[in-house]
Write an enzyme that holds these catalytic residues in place. Structure first.
Site, mmCIF file in Angstrom:
data_model
loop_
_atom_site.group_PDB
_atom_site.id
_atom_site.type_symbol
_atom_site.label_atom_id
_atom_site.label_comp_id
_atom_site.label_asym_id
_atom_site.label_seq_id
_atom_site.Cartn_x
_atom_site.Cartn_y
_atom_site.Cartn_z
ATOM 1 N N SER A 177 -7.114 47.592 7.973
ATOM 2 C CA SER A 177 -8.571 47.534 8.092
ATOM 3 C C SER A 177 -9.080 48.907 8.499
ATOM 4 C CB SER A 177 -8.991 46.509 9.143
ATOM 5 O OG SER A 177 -10.392 46.596 9.398
ATOM 6 N N TYR A 189 -8.832 42.466 16.943
ATOM 7 C CA TYR A 189 -8.577 42.653 15.513
ATOM 8 C C TYR A 189 -8.248 44.108 15.211
ATOM 9 C CZ TYR A 189 -9.444 42.506 10.454
ATOM 10 O OH TYR A 189 -9.329 42.609 9.091
#
Length: 259
Positions: free
Chosen positions: A140, A153
Site C-alpha cells: 500500500s 494498516y
C-alpha cells in the site's frame, strides 16, 4: 498462487494471470466469493489437461502456518511447481492510533504481515530449490506516507514490504525475484467501506484531497480500478521484468507524490 483471490484486487490479479495463460491456485478464506470466481473459468481446459489454464480454488486462512504449508503441498501435487506467488490477502481496521485495540492490531498484522511471511516461507523455499520463481506482495502507498486513522494498516504493510525486499535479497542468487506493488485508493469493497453513504462525494474527496486529514489528492484525477493494480502485478511476474527485484512499484495516480 494468488491469496485474497475472492474479490477486489486479488480477483483482478487472478483474471489477469489467467488471461496471460496461467493456471491460478486461487486462495481465500471465504469459500463463497472463491467459488464464484472459479465458476467464471469452469469450462474444461483444452485436451482435459488439469494444468492447462484457468482457476483452481483453495480455501485457506493465511494466518495458519500449518495450513499454508499443507495447501502449498497440495497445490504442487495437483498443479505442479509454483512459478508465481502473489500476496493480496489483507484486512483494514481503522482507528486513531491511541484508540487501537489489541485485537485490531493483532488481527491486522496476522493477515497483512504474518500471512505474507507464511506464504513466502512455504513457496519461496521451494522456488529457491528449483532456481526460479517470482513473488509479488501487494502492499500500500500507506506504507510510505502516513495516513490518519490507518496506523495498524500502514505499519503492517510497511513490515510486509520490507520483509519482501529482504526475501528478494536473500533469494536473488537462486534466481527468485521478489517485488512489491503498492496501490493507492482503489475501487474495492475495502475502499467503499471507508466512504460511508455518499460514495460519489467520498470518491471526489479522495481525488481532490483532504487538507483536514493531511491527505494529498490524486493528480491523475481518478480512483484506480483493481485491473490497474493487476496489470502491474502481471508485468512484474512476467519475463518482461526478469531484471527487476526488490522493487516497490507505486500504482496510485501520483497520490503520494512518491514521497
Amino acid at each position: 498462487m494468488v491469496t485474497g483471490a475472492g474479490q477486489g484486487i486479488g480477483a483482478a490479479v487472478t483474471r489477469a494471470l489467467v488471461a496471460a495463460g496461467a493456471v491460478v491456485a486461487a486462495v481465500d478464506r471465504n469459500p463463497g466469493p472463491l467459488a464464484a470466481l472459479a465458476e467464471e473459468f469452469a469450462a474444461e481446459p483444452a485436451g482435459g489437461d488439469p494444468a492447462a489454464g484457468g482457476v483452481r480454488p483453495y480455501v485457506l486462512d493465511v494466518t495458519d502456518a500449518a495450513a499454508v504449508e499443507s495447501a502449498v503441498d497440495l497445490v504442487e501435487r495437483q498443479l505442479g511447481p509454483l512459478a508465481v506467488l502473489v500476496n493480496v490477502a489483507g484486512i483494514l481496521r481503522t482507528s486513531p492510533a491511541v484508540e487501537l485495540t489489541d485485537e485490531d492490531w493483532a488481527a491486522t498484522f496476522a493477515v497483512n504481515t504474518t500471512g505474507v511471511f507464511h506464504t513466502c516461507r512455504a513457496v519461496g523455499r521451494r522456488m529457491a530449490e528449483r532456481g526460479t520463481g517470482a513473488v509479488v506482495t501487494v502492499g500500500s502507498n500507506a506504507a510510505g506516507v502516513p495516513r490518519a486513522g490507518m496506523a495498524a494498516y500502514a505499519a503492517s504493510k510497511a513490515a510486509a514490504t520490507m520483509f519482501t525486499r529482504c526475501l528478494g535479497l536473500e533469494l536473488a542468487r537462486s534466481g527468485v525475484r521478489c517485488n512489491i506493488v503498492s496501490p493507492g485508493s482503489t475501487d474495492t469493497e475495502m475502499q467503499r467501506a471507508l466512504w460511508g453513504g455518499d460514495a460519489e462525494a467520498a470518491e471526489r474527496r479522495v481525488v481532490d484531497g483532504d487538507p483536514a486529514g493531511w491527505r494529498v489528492g490524486i493528480p491523475l484525477g481518478r480512483i484506480a480500478q483493481p485491473a490497474d493494480i493487476a496489470e502491474a502485478v502481471a508485468f512484474l511476474v512476467s519475463d518482461r521484468a526478469r531484471h527487476i527485484t526488490m522493487h516497490d512499484l507505486y500504482v496510485d495516480g501520483g497520490a503520494t507524490l512518491r514521497a
